[in-house]
Write an enzyme that holds these catalytic residues in place. Structure first.
Site, mmCIF file in Angstrom:
data_model
loop_
_atom_site.group_PDB
_atom_site.id
_atom_site.type_symbol
_atom_site.label_atom_id
_atom_site.label_comp_id
_atom_site.label_asym_id
_atom_site.label_seq_id
_atom_site.Cartn_x
_atom_site.Cartn_y
_atom_site.Cartn_z
ATOM 1 N N LYS A 23 -104.261 -10.291 74.610
ATOM 2 C CA LYS A 23 -102.777 -9.977 73.658
ATOM 3 C C LYS A 23 -103.087 -10.703 72.462
ATOM 4 C CE LYS A 23 -99.552 -13.593 74.366
ATOM 5 N NZ LYS A 23 -99.377 -14.125 72.948
ATOM 6 N N ASN A 24 -104.012 -11.761 72.499
ATOM 7 C CA ASN A 24 -104.015 -12.473 71.072
ATOM 8 C C ASN A 24 -105.030 -12.027 69.946
ATOM 9 O OD1 ASN A 24 -101.792 -13.979 71.754
ATOM 10 N ND2 ASN A 24 -102.986 -15.865 72.430
ATOM 11 N N ARG A 96 -94.539 -13.843 66.583
ATOM 12 C CA ARG A 96 -94.999 -14.777 65.594
ATOM 13 C C ARG A 96 -96.030 -13.685 64.899
ATOM 14 N NH1 ARG A 96 -94.141 -19.299 64.856
ATOM 15 N NH2 ARG A 96 -95.598 -19.920 63.745
ATOM 16 N N CYS A 120 -92.755 -18.422 71.437
ATOM 17 C CA CYS A 120 -92.728 -19.258 72.392
ATOM 18 C C CYS A 120 -92.050 -20.647 71.701
ATOM 19 C CB CYS A 120 -93.740 -19.601 73.362
ATOM 20 S SG CYS A 120 -93.984 -18.284 74.383
ATOM 21 N N ASP A 313 -103.147 -23.057 75.935
ATOM 22 C CA ASP A 313 -102.739 -22.050 77.211
ATOM 23 C C ASP A 313 -103.210 -21.988 78.641
ATOM 24 O OD1 ASP A 313 -101.178 -20.202 75.027
ATOM 25 O OD2 ASP A 313 -103.253 -20.637 74.252
ATOM 26 N N VAL A 335 -102.554 -29.773 70.850
ATOM 27 C CA VAL A 335 -102.915 -28.597 70.130
ATOM 28 C C VAL A 335 -101.115 -28.393 69.682
ATOM 29 C CG1 VAL A 335 -102.979 -26.247 69.913
ATOM 30 C CG2 VAL A 335 -104.852 -27.569 70.923
HETATM 31 N N1 EPU Z 1 -99.885 -25.258 62.435
HETATM 32 C C1 EPU Z 1 -99.037 -25.738 61.492
HETATM 33 N N2 EPU Z 1 -99.010 -24.954 60.282
HETATM 34 C C2 EPU Z 1 -99.272 -23.606 60.270
HETATM 35 C C3 EPU Z 1 -99.849 -22.992 61.447
HETATM 36 C C4 EPU Z 1 -100.012 -24.056 62.520
HETATM 37 O O1 EPU Z 1 -98.690 -27.052 61.349
HETATM 38 O O2 EPU Z 1 -99.048 -23.197 59.172
HETATM 39 C C5 EPU Z 1 -99.928 -26.064 63.746
HETATM 40 C C6 EPU Z 1 -99.020 -25.361 64.713
HETATM 41 O O3 EPU Z 1 -97.759 -26.034 64.866
HETATM 42 C C7 EPU Z 1 -99.741 -25.859 66.082
HETATM 43 C C8 EPU Z 1 -101.417 -25.916 65.552
HETATM 44 O O4 EPU Z 1 -101.132 -25.614 64.145
HETATM 45 O O5 EPU Z 1 -99.591 -27.381 66.289
HETATM 46 C C9 EPU Z 1 -102.016 -24.682 66.257
HETATM 47 O O6 EPU Z 1 -101.407 -23.706 65.989
HETATM 48 P P1 EPU Z 1 -101.952 -22.165 65.685
HETATM 49 O O7 EPU Z 1 -101.842 -21.592 64.393
HETATM 50 O O8 EPU Z 1 -103.572 -22.361 66.206
HETATM 51 O O9 EPU Z 1 -101.379 -21.108 66.867
HETATM 52 P P2 EPU Z 1 -100.824 -19.668 66.627
HETATM 53 O O10 EPU Z 1 -101.614 -18.958 65.868
HETATM 54 O O11 EPU Z 1 -99.359 -19.731 66.384
HETATM 55 C C10 EPU Z 1 -102.227 -18.727 68.743
HETATM 56 C C11 EPU Z 1 -101.865 -18.121 69.975
HETATM 57 C C12 EPU Z 1 -101.241 -19.050 70.678
HETATM 58 C C13 EPU Z 1 -102.056 -20.002 71.182
HETATM 59 C C14 EPU Z 1 -102.497 -20.612 69.902
HETATM 60 C C15 EPU Z 1 -103.604 -21.696 69.934
HETATM 61 C C16 EPU Z 1 -101.290 -15.872 69.006
HETATM 62 C C17 EPU Z 1 -100.269 -14.963 69.004
HETATM 63 N N3 EPU Z 1 -100.717 -16.945 69.661
HETATM 64 O O12 EPU Z 1 -100.927 -19.391 68.174
HETATM 65 O O13 EPU Z 1 -100.839 -18.145 72.096
HETATM 66 O O14 EPU Z 1 -101.671 -21.202 71.962
HETATM 67 O O15 EPU Z 1 -103.031 -19.689 69.102
HETATM 68 O O16 EPU Z 1 -104.869 -21.040 70.575
HETATM 69 O O17 EPU Z 1 -102.350 -15.716 68.983
HETATM 70 C C18 EPU Z 1 -99.573 -17.620 73.987
HETATM 71 O O18 EPU Z 1 -100.199 -16.630 73.907
HETATM 72 O O19 EPU Z 1 -98.573 -17.868 74.870
HETATM 73 C C19 EPU Z 1 -99.791 -18.534 72.865
HETATM 74 C C20 EPU Z 1 -98.718 -19.434 72.549
#
Ligand code: EPU
Length: 440
Positions: A23-24, A96, A120, A313, A335
């Site tokens: 998915k990601n 997102r 989420c 995850d 995280v």
């Molecule tokens: N963060 C910030 N500012 C930002 C971006 C992120 O503070 O501008 C913080 C977040 O709040 C968090 C940390 O950085 O504490 C990590 O967030 P990240 O940006 O890595 O996560 P994401 O890109 O929003 C993706 C996956 C998540 C997975 C995380 C970590 C997708 C769509 N989502 O989220 O997957 O947990 O990376 O590997 O790719 C899921 O599939 O259920 C899911 C939540």
């Protein structure tokens, strides 16, 4: 359709299922198709709601999306056009991924509108890193009640940027913007999750020049034009771990076709330390078989982390399995600041889990001084019993499923359609594994 499922627990899961593309990665590769001037083809795309949302957004921007057989999606971006804000807002709050449309739309149209984001509720999930990176490239943003408007009056230019934390989404934002920006971009403290490396492979197929260096440095040489791609994504390693933990918690035996060892190494070490057994099949019909070999499960002390650490995850399904281990396990979530909300339901089912604000692990994390319940101590083994459950988020929700399957008696799970956001055909898979459940 009714959003309520009755699950009758106490039956080991047995059998074989198949996972498809991650998915990601899939959702990001779909966004990347906007950058190309010719047709892209993505294979093994799971039929999940996040894919539908991104497809809807692409179509609103004029990308023609068609389906082939067995999960093939074809994207024709030859007529990308400005979308209607009201129509885009239909997708507000659903995912997102829209934030990743910024760079590609700025390149294609000189303007981007991003509806309010969803995803989420597992923490604050700000987009400050995304916005600072886009500003560095030359974008200007304006926040309105409807969403975010971006323009780049002077064009997008390569830049040197260091992320405050190796965010997956912000790294993808930089990649999707830098590939067609003028000049060279150097990103420091980048995320290097396998899904990101696979996105880099997609972009390289399109004509991008991207090199990954030691110490989380990614260098991108902007190019003026990109073509399409043909890509088969890496398998969904988050889903693989979910089914592995379901096998362990229910004393079952589940073969996950499509699973690859190389994506799962950190998880497999933990699975083995806890007492789970697995066998890797490298044949053309590859997969990994996961099972409970009998006897007591062992406790562990875990910390989630960015790759190559233990994925956040994987944490929730593992916690359910740890409720069945003999003694005290410790899990430190580094995280997301609020990823233990799902444990309330496990406690209601009979688990003994205590949450702490302190960092209970070797690595002091960003949340230690900030009053977040981000460490958990799990005392087992606990007999779980069925109860009334409300699905809170994707991974936490699947973990409730696992708990309901492992519990004695029946559970009523409300809000199960949320699981369709990220798990393809999960009811058919549960059926194939002999779970007893019905929609009511
Ligand atoms: N963060 C910030 N500012 C930002 C971006 C992120 O503070 O501008 C913080 C977040 O709040 C968090 C940390 O950085 O504490 C990590 O967030 P990240 O940006 O890595 O996560 P994401 O890109 O929003 C993706 C996956 C998540 C997975 C995380 C970590 C997708 C769509 N989502 O989220 O997957 O947990 O990376 O590997 O790719 C899921 O599939 O259920 C899911 C939540």
């Amino acid at each position: 359709m009714n959003d309520l499922l009755m699950v009758h627990g106490g039956m080991p899961l047995h059998g074989e299922i198949r996972v498809r593309g991650a998915k990601n990665l899939v959702s990001k590769a779909m966004v990347a198709s906007l950058l190309g001037e010719s047709v892209s083809r993505l294979y093994d795309v799971p039929a999940i709601r996040d894919v539908e949302v991104v497809r809807g957004l692409l179509e609103l921007h004029g990308v023609r999306v068609s389906e082939g057989t067995d999960g093939e999606l074809v994207f024709d971006p030859s007529n990308v056009e400005r979308a209607n804000v009201d129509e885009l807002n239909v997708h507000a709050g659903s995912s997102r991924i829209p934030i990743l449309f910024c760079g590609p739309l700025l390149h294609r149209l000189g303007h981007a509108f991003i509806p309010d984001l969803g995803g989420c509720r597992i923490g604050d999930r700000p987009i400050d890193f995304h916005l600072s990176a886009l500003r560095e490239f030359g974008a200007i943003e304006e926040k309105t009640p409807e969403g975010l408007h971006l323009t780049a009056p002077g064009g997008l230019h390569g830049t040197k940027f260091e992320l405050p934390y190796p965010s997956v989404g912000a790294t993808e934002q930089v990649l999707l913007t830098a590939v067609r920006a003028e000049g060279v971009t150097e990103l420091r403290n980048a995320a290097v999750e396998p899904e990101i490396i696979d996105l880099i492979c997609v972009l390289q197929k399109m004509g991008a020049i991207i090199s990954v260096h030691t110490d989380r440095v990614i260098r991108i040489e902007g190019v003026p034009h990109l073509g399409g791609y043909t890509h088969r994504p890496l398998p969904d390693r988050l889903e693989v771990a979910s089914w592995a933990c379901a096998a362990l918690a229910t004393h079952g035996d589940v073969s996950v076709r499509g699973a690859r060892q190389v994506d799962m190494m950190t998880f497999l070490n933990v699975f083995r330390s806890v007492g789970g057994a697995f066998e890797v099949d490298d044949s053309p019909n590859a997969g990994i078989r996961f099972w409970h070999p009998g006897g007591e499960l062992s406790t562990v002390a875990l910390e989630t982390d960015v790759h190559p650490g233990l994925m956040t995850d994987w944490q929730q399904p593992l916690v359910v399995a740890l409720t069945q281990a003999q003694g005290l396990s410790i899990v430190h979530e580094t995280v997301y600041e609020q990823r233990f909300g799902f444990t309330d339901a496990l406690v209601k089912m009979g688990a003994t889990i205590q949450l702490y604000r302190e960092c209970l692990g070797a690595t002091p994390c960003r949340f230690g001084q900030r009053n977040f319940l981000h460490s958990a101590v799990i005392s087992g083994p606990s007999k779980l019993h069925g109860t009334e459950l409300e699905i809170p988020d994707l991974r936490g929700g699947f973990s409730h499923f696992i708990a309901a399957l492992a519990a004695e008696g029946s559970s009523r799970l409300h809000g199960v359609d949320l699981i369709n956001r990220g798990y393809e055909d999960f009811e058919a898979k549960l059926d194939a594994l002999g779970a007893r459940f019905e929609r009511i």
